[in-house]
Design a protein around this motif. Structure first.
Motif, PDB file in Angstrom:
ATOM      1  N   PRO A 100     -55.143  59.399 -15.675  1.00  0.00           N
ATOM      2  CA  PRO A 100     -55.358  59.250 -14.630  1.00  0.00           C
ATOM      3  C   PRO A 100     -56.972  58.295 -14.318  1.00  0.00           C
ATOM      4  O   PRO A 100     -56.908  58.128 -13.554  1.00  0.00           O
ATOM      5  CB  PRO A 100     -54.984  60.473 -14.036  1.00  0.00           C
ATOM      6  CG  PRO A 100     -53.458  60.966 -14.782  1.00  0.00           C
ATOM      7  CD  PRO A 100     -53.641  60.184 -15.730  1.00  0.00           C
ATOM      8  N   PHE A 101     -57.323  59.288 -14.956  1.00  0.00           N
ATOM      9  CA  PHE A 101     -58.909  59.399 -14.486  1.00  0.00           C
ATOM     10  C   PHE A 101     -59.605  57.334 -14.964  1.00  0.00           C
ATOM     11  O   PHE A 101     -60.778  57.246 -14.653  1.00  0.00           O
ATOM     12  CB  PHE A 101     -59.881  60.218 -16.185  1.00  0.00           C
ATOM     13  CG  PHE A 101     -59.622  61.652 -15.256  1.00  0.00           C
ATOM     14  CD1 PHE A 101     -60.598  61.488 -14.202  1.00  0.00           C
ATOM     15  CD2 PHE A 101     -59.125  62.585 -16.404  1.00  0.00           C
ATOM     16  CE1 PHE A 101     -60.602  63.354 -13.931  1.00  0.00           C
ATOM     17  CE2 PHE A 101     -59.206  63.836 -16.303  1.00  0.00           C
ATOM     18  CZ  PHE A 101     -59.494  64.195 -14.107  1.00  0.00           C
ATOM     19  N   VAL A 152     -54.462  64.705  -8.119  1.00  0.00           N
ATOM     20  CA  VAL A 152     -55.774  63.736  -8.189  1.00  0.00           C
ATOM     21  C   VAL A 152     -56.001  65.222  -9.031  1.00  0.00           C
ATOM     22  O   VAL A 152     -56.460  65.072  -9.632  1.00  0.00           O
ATOM     23  CB  VAL A 152     -56.370  63.280  -7.610  1.00  0.00           C
ATOM     24  CG1 VAL A 152     -58.178  63.181  -7.577  1.00  0.00           C
ATOM     25  CG2 VAL A 152     -55.547  62.085  -6.328  1.00  0.00           C
ATOM     26  N   LEU A 153     -56.603  66.350  -9.078  1.00  0.00           N
ATOM     27  CA  LEU A 153     -56.876  67.607  -9.156  1.00  0.00           C
ATOM     28  C   LEU A 153     -56.107  68.689  -9.840  1.00  0.00           C
ATOM     29  O   LEU A 153     -57.220  68.828 -10.548  1.00  0.00           O
ATOM     30  CB  LEU A 153     -57.521  68.546  -8.067  1.00  0.00           C
ATOM     31  CG  LEU A 153     -58.094  67.916  -6.578  1.00  0.00           C
ATOM     32  CD1 LEU A 153     -58.090  68.525  -5.533  1.00  0.00           C
ATOM     33  CD2 LEU A 153     -59.496  66.967  -7.809  1.00  0.00           C
ATOM     34  N   LEU A 154     -54.884  68.163 -10.516  1.00  0.00           N
ATOM     35  CA  LEU A 154     -53.878  68.618 -11.734  1.00  0.00           C
ATOM     36  C   LEU A 154     -55.077  68.684 -13.085  1.00  0.00           C
ATOM     37  O   LEU A 154     -55.169  70.326 -13.393  1.00  0.00           O
ATOM     38  CB  LEU A 154     -52.599  68.267 -11.504  1.00  0.00           C
ATOM     39  CG  LEU A 154     -51.787  68.984 -12.064  1.00  0.00           C
ATOM     40  CD1 LEU A 154     -51.739  70.511 -12.007  1.00  0.00           C
ATOM     41  CD2 LEU A 154     -50.584  68.087 -12.811  1.00  0.00           C
ATOM     42  N   PRO A 155     -55.853  67.672 -13.479  1.00  0.00           N
ATOM     43  CA  PRO A 155     -56.486  67.188 -14.421  1.00  0.00           C
ATOM     44  C   PRO A 155     -57.126  68.403 -14.298  1.00  0.00           C
ATOM     45  O   PRO A 155     -57.643  68.894 -15.521  1.00  0.00           O
ATOM     46  CB  PRO A 155     -56.623  65.837 -15.068  1.00  0.00           C
ATOM     47  CG  PRO A 155     -55.507  64.984 -14.021  1.00  0.00           C
ATOM     48  CD  PRO A 155     -55.700  66.353 -12.557  1.00  0.00           C
ATOM     49  N   PHE A 156     -57.790  68.841 -13.573  1.00  0.00           N
ATOM     50  CA  PHE A 156     -59.201  69.430 -13.760  1.00  0.00           C
ATOM     51  C   PHE A 156     -59.016  70.664 -13.954  1.00  0.00           C
ATOM     52  O   PHE A 156     -59.521  71.837 -14.057  1.00  0.00           O
ATOM     53  CB  PHE A 156     -60.463  69.114 -12.651  1.00  0.00           C
ATOM     54  CG  PHE A 156     -60.954  68.236 -11.755  1.00  0.00           C
ATOM     55  CD1 PHE A 156     -61.953  67.905 -12.469  1.00  0.00           C
ATOM     56  CD2 PHE A 156     -59.962  67.069 -11.189  1.00  0.00           C
ATOM     57  CE1 PHE A 156     -62.459  66.709 -12.229  1.00  0.00           C
ATOM     58  CE2 PHE A 156     -60.877  65.785 -11.223  1.00  0.00           C
ATOM     59  CZ  PHE A 156     -62.085  65.454 -11.364  1.00  0.00           C
ATOM     60  N   VAL A 206     -60.098  73.780  -8.599  1.00  0.00           N
ATOM     61  CA  VAL A 206     -59.331  72.824  -7.499  1.00  0.00           C
ATOM     62  C   VAL A 206     -59.392  73.255  -6.435  1.00  0.00           C
ATOM     63  O   VAL A 206     -59.627  72.229  -5.212  1.00  0.00           O
ATOM     64  CB  VAL A 206     -58.106  73.310  -7.673  1.00  0.00           C
ATOM     65  CG1 VAL A 206     -56.825  72.462  -7.245  1.00  0.00           C
ATOM     66  CG2 VAL A 206     -58.196  72.656  -9.352  1.00  0.00           C
ATOM     67  N   PHE A 207     -60.051  74.202  -5.871  1.00  0.00           N
ATOM     68  CA  PHE A 207     -59.584  74.631  -4.108  1.00  0.00           C
ATOM     69  C   PHE A 207     -61.023  73.966  -3.516  1.00  0.00           C
ATOM     70  O   PHE A 207     -60.843  73.423  -2.880  1.00  0.00           O
ATOM     71  CB  PHE A 207     -59.942  76.554  -4.484  1.00  0.00           C
ATOM     72  CG  PHE A 207     -60.030  76.907  -2.880  1.00  0.00           C
ATOM     73  CD1 PHE A 207     -59.080  77.003  -2.703  1.00  0.00           C
ATOM     74  CD2 PHE A 207     -61.179  77.308  -2.734  1.00  0.00           C
ATOM     75  CE1 PHE A 207     -59.140  78.156  -0.881  1.00  0.00           C
ATOM     76  CE2 PHE A 207     -61.308  77.604  -0.820  1.00  0.00           C
ATOM     77  CZ  PHE A 207     -59.958  77.613  -0.043  1.00  0.00           C
ATOM     78  N   LEU A 211     -61.755  71.287  -0.714  1.00  0.00           N
ATOM     79  CA  LEU A 211     -62.605  71.623   0.815  1.00  0.00           C
ATOM     80  C   LEU A 211     -64.098  69.804   1.422  1.00  0.00           C
ATOM     81  O   LEU A 211     -63.279  70.034   2.141  1.00  0.00           O
ATOM     82  CB  LEU A 211     -63.749  72.584   0.370  1.00  0.00           C
ATOM     83  CG  LEU A 211     -62.893  74.143   0.652  1.00  0.00           C
ATOM     84  CD1 LEU A 211     -63.421  74.820   0.379  1.00  0.00           C
ATOM     85  CD2 LEU A 211     -61.698  74.278   1.666  1.00  0.00           C
ATOM     86  N   GLY A 212     -63.786  69.575   0.009  1.00  0.00           N
ATOM     87  CA  GLY A 212     -64.528  67.856  -0.043  1.00  0.00           C
ATOM     88  C   GLY A 212     -63.831  67.084  -0.108  1.00  0.00           C
ATOM     89  O   GLY A 212     -64.800  65.642   0.004  1.00  0.00           O
ATOM     90  N   PHE A 213     -62.731  66.243  -0.095  1.00  0.00           N
ATOM     91  CA  PHE A 213     -61.750  65.313   0.003  1.00  0.00           C
ATOM     92  C   PHE A 213     -62.337  64.891   0.985  1.00  0.00           C
ATOM     93  O   PHE A 213     -61.635  65.583   1.923  1.00  0.00           O
ATOM     94  CB  PHE A 213     -60.466  65.685  -0.700  1.00  0.00           C
ATOM     95  CG  PHE A 213     -60.169  65.564  -2.520  1.00  0.00           C
ATOM     96  CD1 PHE A 213     -60.654  65.930  -3.422  1.00  0.00           C
ATOM     97  CD2 PHE A 213     -58.411  65.091  -1.947  1.00  0.00           C
ATOM     98  CE1 PHE A 213     -60.069  64.927  -4.641  1.00  0.00           C
ATOM     99  CE2 PHE A 213     -58.103  64.066  -3.711  1.00  0.00           C
ATOM    100  CZ  PHE A 213     -59.819  64.691  -4.422  1.00  0.00           C
ATOM    101  N   TYR A 214     -62.067  63.888   0.972  1.00  0.00           N
ATOM    102  CA  TYR A 214     -61.816  62.285   1.896  1.00  0.00           C
ATOM    103  C   TYR A 214     -60.831  61.471   1.823  1.00  0.00           C
ATOM    104  O   TYR A 214     -60.337  60.806   2.680  1.00  0.00           O
ATOM    105  CB  TYR A 214     -63.155  61.781   1.677  1.00  0.00           C
ATOM    106  CG  TYR A 214     -63.161  60.791   2.711  1.00  0.00           C
ATOM    107  CD1 TYR A 214     -63.782  61.805   4.401  1.00  0.00           C
ATOM    108  CD2 TYR A 214     -63.381  59.250   2.993  1.00  0.00           C
ATOM    109  CE1 TYR A 214     -63.252  60.080   5.615  1.00  0.00           C
ATOM    110  CE2 TYR A 214     -63.176  58.901   3.840  1.00  0.00           C
ATOM    111  CZ  TYR A 214     -63.089  58.733   5.242  1.00  0.00           C
ATOM    112  OH  TYR A 214     -63.374  58.044   5.995  1.00  0.00           O
TER     113      TYR A 214
END
Length: 271
Positions: A100-101, A152-156, A206-207, A211-214
């Protein structure tokens, strides 16, 4: 000694670059919330007197908490399963997690509209199986935002957690098995505590990123799921209210730092 004397010549330019690129913009943002156009706290007073801002902030934290929880529920078993794979299979799965990256977040977000739309693959499958007689509303609500953000954030979370799991000494698990501990006890009393710091750090990451996701909330939320990033876009590009946006950003920064401080305190206490 010569290397030590010349070290400053290498460090100082990097330090100046970091200060100018990262610290100065944050300080300017903090200053504009109380100094623009003149020294005042009116922007903070407006922020306190208008409950809508705190409602949006609470909604943002709620979505971030749910996203972190879902990533944790999916990510930990996935990382644990990856650890137990053989060399070639493990390499293939890691590549799939990294895949996904290589794809734009914008493309992946719009792909969810194709998958979860009223005429998408999921709804057609549900109606074809007779599980529902009408399309399920997956999009333009908190559910759609959570699904897209988790994707989007699961790999992180998975990749650092997987790396930490690989570093756990297998001899500790073998010693516990030699002493007669069952597999469940070995996992909960040996393996899980050793992987917990990396797991907690991944959840916090992830949290904070949520918070800053757009892009994802703006597209999958369809303007119906207010988050701080979307509100800042309106305040900066449409109204514009730079000073109020700076006050909200400062509040969000303070809340994030407080959360990180709580995490560090808990981690230090349990270490």
């Amino acid at each position: 000694m010569r290397i030590g004397r010349n070290a400053g010549g290498y460090v100082v330019p990097l330090l100046v670059l970091m200060v100018v690129a990262f610290d100065v913009p944050i300080l300017l943002m903090l200053a504009s919330s109380v100094l623009a156009p003149h020294p005042t706290v009116a922007h903070w007073a407006e922020l306190v007197e208008s409950p809508i801002y705190f409602r949006v902030l609470g909604n943002t934290f709620q979505i971030a908490l749910v996203t972190a929880a879902v990533c944790g529920l999916i990510g930990y078993p996935l990382a644990y399963w990856m650890r137990g794979l053989g060399g070639r299979a493990q390499l293939v799965v890691v590549t799939l997690v990294l895949l996904p990256f290589w794809i734009s977040i914008l493309v992946r977000t719009y792909a969810w509209i194709v998958v979860l739309g009223n005429n998408g693959i999921v709804n057609r499958s549900l109606m074809g199986l007779g599980l529902t007689d009408r399309p399920v509303s997956f999009l333009y609500n908190q559910l759609g935002v959570t699904i897209g953000t988790t994707n989007v954030l699961l790999p992180f979370l998975v990749l650092p957690l997987f790396a930490a799991m690989l570093k756990i000494d297998e001899r500790l698990l073998q010693a516990a098995a030699t002493l007669g501990a069952p597999r469940r006890a070995i996992f909960w009393r040996v393996f899980f505590p050793l992987s917990l710091p990396a797991f907690a750090a991944g959840l916090v990451l992830v949290f904070i990123l949520t918070l800053g996701f757009y892009v994802t909330p703006a597209i999958l939320g369809g303007g119906r799921v207010p988050m701080i990033s979307n509100m800042l876009d309106i305040l900066i590009n449409q109204m514009p209210r730079w000073e109020l946006a700076a006050a909200i950003s400062t509040l969000l920064l303070a809340a994030t730092l407080a959360l990180y401080g709580v995490y560090r305190a808990i981690a230090a206490r349990t270490a």
